[in-house]
Design a protein around this motif. Sequence first.
Motif, short mmCIF file in Angstrom:
data_model
loop_
_atom_site.label_atom_id
_atom_site.label_comp_id
_atom_site.label_asym_id
_atom_site.label_seq_id
_atom_site.Cartn_x
_atom_site.Cartn_y
_atom_site.Cartn_z
N GLN A 63 0.92 -1.28 0.16
CA GLN A 63 -0.06 0.04 0.08
C GLN A 63 0.83 1.23 0.15
N VAL A 64 1.01 1.93 -1.39
CA VAL A 64 2.14 2.77 -1.29
C VAL A 64 1.14 4.18 -1.09
N SER A 65 2.06 5.14 -0.75
CA SER A 65 1.54 6.56 -0.45
C SER A 65 2.40 7.71 -0.50
N TYR A 66 1.71 8.86 -0.44
CA TYR A 66 2.50 10.16 -0.56
C TYR A 66 3.40 9.71 0.93
N ARG A 67 4.56 10.56 0.94
CA ARG A 67 5.23 10.86 2.22
C ARG A 67 4.49 11.79 3.19
N ASP A 68 3.68 11.00 4.10
CA ASP A 68 3.03 11.95 4.87
C ASP A 68 2.63 11.28 6.11
N LEU A 69 3.63 10.91 7.01
CA LEU A 69 3.44 10.29 8.12
C LEU A 69 2.38 11.03 9.12
N ALA A 70 2.72 12.27 9.30
CA ALA A 70 1.89 13.05 10.30
C ALA A 70 0.38 13.32 9.67
N GLY A 71 0.09 13.17 8.53
CA GLY A 71 -1.55 13.25 8.06
C GLY A 71 -1.75 12.01 7.51
N PHE A 72 -1.24 10.91 7.90
CA PHE A 72 -1.59 9.41 7.43
C PHE A 72 -1.86 9.34 6.35
N GLY A 73 -1.14 10.26 5.44
CA GLY A 73 -1.21 9.75 3.86
C GLY A 73 -2.71 10.56 3.31
N ARG A 74 -3.53 11.26 3.93
CA ARG A 74 -4.49 11.49 3.83
C ARG A 74 -4.61 13.17 3.33
#
Length: 252
Positions: A63-74
């Motif tokens: 499950q690939v995502s934008y690099r966004d740990l703080a925003g949970f990728g949302r």
Amino acid sequence: MTRIDLNADLGEGFGRWRLTDDEQLLSVVTSANVACGFHAGDAVTMRRVCERAAERGVRIGAQVSYRDLAGFGRRAMDVPSAELAAEVAYQIGALEVFARAAGSRVAYVKPHGALYNRVVHDEEQAAAVVEGVLLADADLPVLGLPSSRFLRTAGEAGLPVVAEAFADRAYTREGTLVPRAQEGAVITEAEAVVERSLGLARSGTVTARTGERVAVRARSLCLHGDTPGAVELARRVRATLESSGVRVEAFA
């Protein structure tokens, strides 16, 4: 016989913080969308989920995502195409190490959160994700929304494509997901989720938030693992599908 895959987002913790009940959900689902460290997850979590999934014969998906740990990728992000392609390939490669060590492999790729919704319409970002998948493995199936730009672009590039539906998300009349920021975007009532799951599996349709019946023909059905009562709800969905003559099995 009607067949459907059940997938869930797993490994969505970080360090000592855990969000999903991976152990229990792996006893229900047939495919596991494993967070690869960009929106959630870390090396230890990825390894543990891959080991448990391999033990249970559950397919492992990146499950690939934008690099966004703080925003949970949302959170919406603008990432240059070359950078996004490289980061998608990077995430798949990281998970593949743990999948192979567990005696399995990465069997498919699914974008997460804001990236998932962005590539429904954004041709450039969709092409970047497809490029990243091709860099990692040109034979990997990709999971996405039916009729999305992402699935069209992936199919044109020769990647196997798998259409996906959501039992616990509200749909627009166009067959896209209602944005999470809008009221009613997430379906939390258990009976409604079970009923929608059965309708999606058997007739390939769902009722949009505005009341229209919408065609959503999919081979895989997603149940979010981060909602309250996710495990019991997943069990009810699977039991209802099987008792209604639907065969629950992985697509990959």
